[in-house]
Write a protein that holds these residues in place. Structure first.
Motif, mmCIF file in Angstrom:
data_model
loop_
_atom_site.group_PDB
_atom_site.id
_atom_site.type_symbol
_atom_site.label_atom_id
_atom_site.label_comp_id
_atom_site.label_asym_id
_atom_site.label_seq_id
_atom_site.Cartn_x
_atom_site.Cartn_y
_atom_site.Cartn_z
ATOM 1 N N UNK B 74 43.580 34.737 38.291
ATOM 2 C CA UNK B 74 44.372 33.295 37.695
ATOM 3 C C UNK B 74 45.405 33.848 38.567
ATOM 4 N N UNK B 76 46.469 33.103 41.095
ATOM 5 C CA UNK B 76 46.286 32.517 42.098
ATOM 6 C C UNK B 76 46.928 30.846 41.395
ATOM 7 N N UNK B 77 45.792 30.657 40.316
ATOM 8 C CA UNK B 77 47.186 29.234 39.770
ATOM 9 C C UNK B 77 47.653 29.399 39.279
ATOM 10 N N UNK B 79 50.311 29.294 42.191
ATOM 11 C CA UNK B 79 50.362 29.173 43.784
ATOM 12 C C UNK B 79 50.439 27.967 44.832
ATOM 13 N N UNK B 100 39.911 17.452 41.565
ATOM 14 C CA UNK B 100 39.065 17.935 41.876
ATOM 15 C C UNK B 100 40.100 19.790 42.792
ATOM 16 N N UNK B 103 41.649 20.993 39.268
ATOM 17 C CA UNK B 103 40.053 22.428 38.939
ATOM 18 C C UNK B 103 39.747 23.726 39.643
ATOM 19 N N UNK B 104 39.967 23.254 40.557
ATOM 20 C CA UNK B 104 39.610 24.746 41.584
ATOM 21 C C UNK B 104 40.932 25.759 41.192
ATOM 22 N N UNK B 105 42.303 24.945 40.654
ATOM 23 C CA UNK B 105 43.320 25.972 39.993
ATOM 24 C C UNK B 105 43.286 26.218 38.516
ATOM 25 N N UNK B 106 42.047 26.399 38.164
ATOM 26 C CA UNK B 106 41.232 26.411 36.985
ATOM 27 C C UNK B 106 42.030 25.766 35.522
#
Lengths: 244, 239
Positions: B74, B76-77, B79, B100, B103-106
């Protein structure tokens, strides 16, 4: 689980907007359905099928070979595109792990192949209706089930090409692998190994129709399933250990 | 200032002999740290090591004191990065790509849509928002990549050659954005060939050559290019 759901959503969004995905889906459904009229040409065609069971078994044979290309190219595209488009770097450094992204690609591929198989089957039945193939009895139902299974098994057998795409990081390697698999499997199968060659197993099952030896068929199909499963696991491992 | 990212004696060598060796490096909260060097000096390798794209042969990469291999995913969300190619898919519109990426960052979808809308305005992408990325110029694709790296308000930003293909207006927008993010407490690392541009925004400038850190430059110093080449030449002669 949340990460997988997110990754699945992302993969689906990419796939449904991509022309390649749309064309591949339409191609698999329509090309197969177009075969239907050829099966009504009587002696003029080697594909002639007088009843529903023969009609489905002949189609299953076509899907067993053509599907390696149709499903295979989609499997290759899903994995190789991240390297070819340079988007792979953006998939690092995320809360969603790379192996989860790869798992989402595999899950999406299986779901797409299943949906495409069902749509193809429906199109095939509709295309066959006008030609009067007699009653739709238990034998036809079995053949229909066999066609669906052969199509799904063929899609599953393209997972080794996803692995090749992940390792070679381009399109040429896995496309070459598809060609190699088709050619080598044909030679080995014709040379006497028959359905014991994993890539040829769906085709032999289709060709035998209802007269296949159940034990041999189960063993051959199991071999194909195991091959796909091993390659799926190796693909996840390759993405988990990926360095760029 | 706190070290948000730290490299301790990091070495990564390739079979060709290229790579980086014995690197100690920090990126601190609230500062823009520039990494400069000639082509092949090891800038990209170093940045890839920081983001887990490569694993070091020896040494450690730490984010807030935690080694990358032990980091909670988590983390990395918060960064953001852009390494080599913009993270953008050609078949999707600019807006779809940004949603998109968020979304990949949570982020939840509604929040992802909001931050995408904000960065589209922030980086002056309104005109292209609904266009497919495949139809954009290289410079505008780079803007999309930067937007994807910055939209989620990361507190650690790593950008490899962020000014690549940007026009002057894009460079000004990027400069202002990075200064604002650093002022808000983000730790930012940029690599660039544009020493003048770097000198305007960087708090620290580190010089890398042949895979080693060989010194630093003062952001405000006169004749910064001459100073850079003096450092590199002296290192090459000493080697």
């Amino acid at each position: 689980m949340n990460a997988l759901v997110t990754a699945l959503g992302v993969e689906w969004s990419k796939f449904r907007h991509a022309r390649f995905g749309q064309l591949a889906t339409l191609g698999i459904i329509l090309v197969t359905a177009v075969i239907s009229p050829l099966m009504n040409m009587g002696d003029a065609s080697t594909l002639s099928a007088g009843d529903w069971a023969r009609y489905f078994d002949l189609t299953a044979g076509t899907v067993a070979t053509g599907g390696l290309f149709g499903f295979g190219l989609v499997a290759v595209w899903l994995f190789a595109r991240e390297f070819a488009d340079g988007t792979i770097a953006g998939l690092f450094g995320l809360p969603v792990r790379l192996s989860t992204v790869a798992l989402a690609k595999l899950v999406m591929f299986v779901l797409w192949a299943s949906a495409t198989t069902l749509a193809m089957t429906l199109a095939l039945v509709l295309a066959g209706l006008p030609f009067g193939r007699g009653p739709f009895g238990p034998e036809a139902t079995m053949a229909l089930g066999r066609l669906v299974a052969v199509s799904l098994l063929t899609a599953w057998l393209t997972l080794p090409f996803a692995l090749v795409a992940s390792l070679s990081r381009d399109y040429l390697g896995p496309i070459g692998a598809i060609l190699l698999a088709v050619i080598v499997s044909s030679v080995l199968a014709d040379g006497g190994l028959g359905g014991w060659v994993p890539f040829a197993a769906p085709g032999y099952w289709a060709a035998a129709g209802g007269s296949a030896d159940p034990t041999a068929t189960i063993l051959q199909v199991s071999g194909s399933l195991v091959l796909g499963l091993i390659c799926a696991a190796l693909t996840l491992r390759a993405w988990r250990r990926l360095e760029i | 200032m706190t070290a948000r990212l730290e490299l301790k004696s990091v070495t990564k060598l390739f079979p060709s002999g290229d790579g980086v060796s014995g690197i100690d490096f920090t990126i601190r909260a609230g500062e823009i740290h520039a990494l400069v060097g000639l082509n092949g000096a090891g800038k990209s390798t170093l940045m890839r090591l920081m983001l887990g794209m490569k694993r070091p042969d020896s040494g450690e990469v730490l984010i807030e004191g935690v080694p990358l291999q032990s980091l909670d995913p988590r983390r990395w969300s918060r960064v953001g990065h852009l390494i080599e190619y913009p993270f953008a898919y050609g078949e999707l519109s600019v807006r779809q790509n940004l949603v998109l990426a968020a979304r990949l960052r949570g982020m939840e979808t509604a929040r992802a849509r909001q931050v995408a809308a904000d960065i589209i305005t922030g980086l002056a992408l309104q005109k292209f928002a609904e266009r497919r990325v495949a139809d954009l110029s290289l410079g505008n694709r780079q803007r999309v990549g930067l937007a994807a790296a910055l939209q989620h308000a990361p507190d650690l930003v790593i950008l490899d050659e962020p000014t690549n293909a940007l026009d002057p207006s894009g460079m000004i927008v990027l400069r202002d954005t990075l200064l604002a993010r650093a002022a808000a407490g983000a730790a930012i690392l940029v690599s660039s060939h544009h020493l003048d541009e770097i000198a305007r925004i960087a708090d620290r400038i580190t010089v890398i050559n042949a895979g080693r850190i060989i010194g630093s430059l003062e952001p405000g110093q006169a004749e910064i290019e001459r100073a850079f080449f003096s450092l590199v030449s002296a290192d090459a002669e000493a080697a």
